[in-house]
Design a protein around this motif. Structure first.
Motif, short mmCIF file in Angstrom:
data_model
loop_
_atom_site.label_atom_id
_atom_site.label_comp_id
_atom_site.label_asym_id
_atom_site.label_seq_id
_atom_site.Cartn_x
_atom_site.Cartn_y
_atom_site.Cartn_z
N ALA A 87 4.48 7.26 10.49
CA ALA A 87 5.39 6.20 9.77
C ALA A 87 6.61 6.64 10.27
O ALA A 87 7.02 7.53 10.33
CB ALA A 87 5.25 6.13 8.22
N LEU A 88 7.37 5.45 10.75
CA LEU A 88 8.79 5.64 11.19
C LEU A 88 9.56 4.78 10.08
O LEU A 88 9.34 3.46 10.16
CB LEU A 88 9.12 5.10 12.65
CG LEU A 88 8.45 5.83 13.76
CD1 LEU A 88 6.57 5.68 13.77
CD2 LEU A 88 8.79 5.66 14.93
N TYR A 89 10.47 5.60 9.51
CA TYR A 89 11.13 4.67 8.37
C TYR A 89 12.57 5.31 8.30
O TYR A 89 13.05 6.35 8.82
CB TYR A 89 10.35 4.64 7.22
CG TYR A 89 10.07 5.90 6.60
CD1 TYR A 89 10.87 6.13 5.41
CD2 TYR A 89 9.01 6.89 7.11
CE1 TYR A 89 10.30 7.58 4.86
CE2 TYR A 89 8.80 8.11 6.32
CZ TYR A 89 9.61 8.19 5.23
OH TYR A 89 9.25 9.56 4.60
N SER A 95 6.04 4.13 -0.42
CA SER A 95 5.41 2.86 -0.74
C SER A 95 5.82 1.62 0.33
O SER A 95 6.91 1.69 0.67
CB SER A 95 6.09 2.47 -2.14
OG SER A 95 5.72 3.43 -3.18
N VAL A 96 4.74 1.09 0.67
CA VAL A 96 5.01 -0.10 1.58
C VAL A 96 4.69 -1.30 0.96
O VAL A 96 3.74 -1.51 0.51
CB VAL A 96 4.02 0.22 2.74
CG1 VAL A 96 4.20 -0.92 3.88
CG2 VAL A 96 4.10 1.48 3.43
N LEU A 143 -2.75 6.47 0.90
CA LEU A 143 -3.07 7.40 -0.22
C LEU A 143 -4.06 6.79 -1.21
O LEU A 143 -3.83 5.38 -1.65
CB LEU A 143 -1.79 7.41 -0.97
CG LEU A 143 -1.66 8.17 -2.38
CD1 LEU A 143 -2.21 9.66 -2.13
CD2 LEU A 143 -0.59 8.04 -3.13
N PRO A 144 -5.21 7.04 -1.45
CA PRO A 144 -6.23 6.51 -2.26
C PRO A 144 -5.92 6.51 -3.56
O PRO A 144 -5.16 7.45 -4.20
CB PRO A 144 -7.62 7.44 -1.94
CG PRO A 144 -7.33 8.35 -0.74
CD PRO A 144 -5.89 8.29 -0.74
N PHE A 204 0.82 -1.24 -0.07
CA PHE A 204 -0.11 0.13 -0.10
C PHE A 204 0.62 1.36 -0.12
O PHE A 204 2.01 1.19 0.40
CB PHE A 204 -1.03 -0.13 1.28
CG PHE A 204 -0.45 0.09 2.41
CD1 PHE A 204 -0.14 1.11 3.21
CD2 PHE A 204 0.12 -1.13 3.00
CE1 PHE A 204 0.61 1.07 4.60
CE2 PHE A 204 0.52 -1.46 4.50
CZ PHE A 204 0.73 -0.14 5.18
N GLU A 205 0.17 2.28 -0.12
CA GLU A 205 0.91 3.47 -0.16
C GLU A 205 0.28 4.76 0.76
O GLU A 205 -1.02 4.54 1.07
CB GLU A 205 0.87 4.44 -1.63
CG GLU A 205 1.84 3.71 -2.60
CD GLU A 205 2.09 4.72 -3.91
OE1 GLU A 205 3.15 4.77 -4.43
OE2 GLU A 205 0.93 5.31 -4.19
N MET A 206 1.31 5.42 1.48
CA MET A 206 0.85 6.36 2.34
C MET A 206 1.41 7.78 1.89
O MET A 206 2.25 7.66 0.80
CB MET A 206 1.39 6.24 3.93
CG MET A 206 1.29 4.82 4.37
SD MET A 206 -0.45 4.85 4.88
CE MET A 206 -0.35 5.26 6.67
#
Length: 155
Positions: A62-64, A93-94, A79-80, A11-13
């Motif tokens: 998100a922590l990345y 992008s996850v 993100l729709p 999925f995307e954020m």
């Protein structure tokens, strides 16, 4: 400790991020300051407007990109498909991952982070894998529940 294991597809954020110290005590100070900044600079209101939500609806985090000294902390939301976002926002992008998900009805996620690493991981039979971690918040200010999502695999 209450948790569940779930597999999720990719999925995307999207959101805005700041760099936060890897030092736990510093991070526990820097993160609330960054979230306040995102409220004050209009980022949260604009994200909720783009999503068709109330302006003060709580967003996720998100922590990345952990470097050993710092990491990116992103105030974000899913993100729709087809939503065009302004340049001020970043996409994350996850990939498809297995998640250990820890609910916290009182939303005391700082204490929960510590418990996950000191109590759960040592006896769980799981280990953390590469990927973003999430603080998922649900509700409105004053009536918020939270979850911590950590990507894992069986040892």
């Amino acid at each position: 400790m209450n948790y569940r294991i779930e597999q999720r597809g990719a999925f995307e954020m999207f959101g805005v991020y700041g760099l936060v110290s890897q030092d736990l005590q510093t991070a526990f100070t820097d993160v609330p300051q960054f979230r306040k900044q995102c409220d004050e600079d209009g980022s949260v209101d604009l994200m909720n407007e783009l999503l068709g939500r109330f302006g003060n609806t709580v967003l996720h985090a998100a922590l990345y990109d952990h470097t050993g000294e710092s990491f990116k902390y992103m105030v974000c939301y899913h993100l729709p498909k087809g939503l065009e976002i302004p340049e001020r926002f970043t996409k994350l992008s996850v990939p498809a991952l297995t998640w250990a998900i820890f609910p916290e009805p009182q939303c005391d996620l700082q204490k929960l982070w510590e418990r996950v690493y000191t109590e759960w991981f040592p006896i769980s039979g799981y280990e953390q894998v590469e990927g973003p971690q999430f603080e998922m918040y649900y509700g409105m200010p004053g009536h918020t529940q939270g979850e911590i999502w950590i990507p894992v695999k069986k040892k």
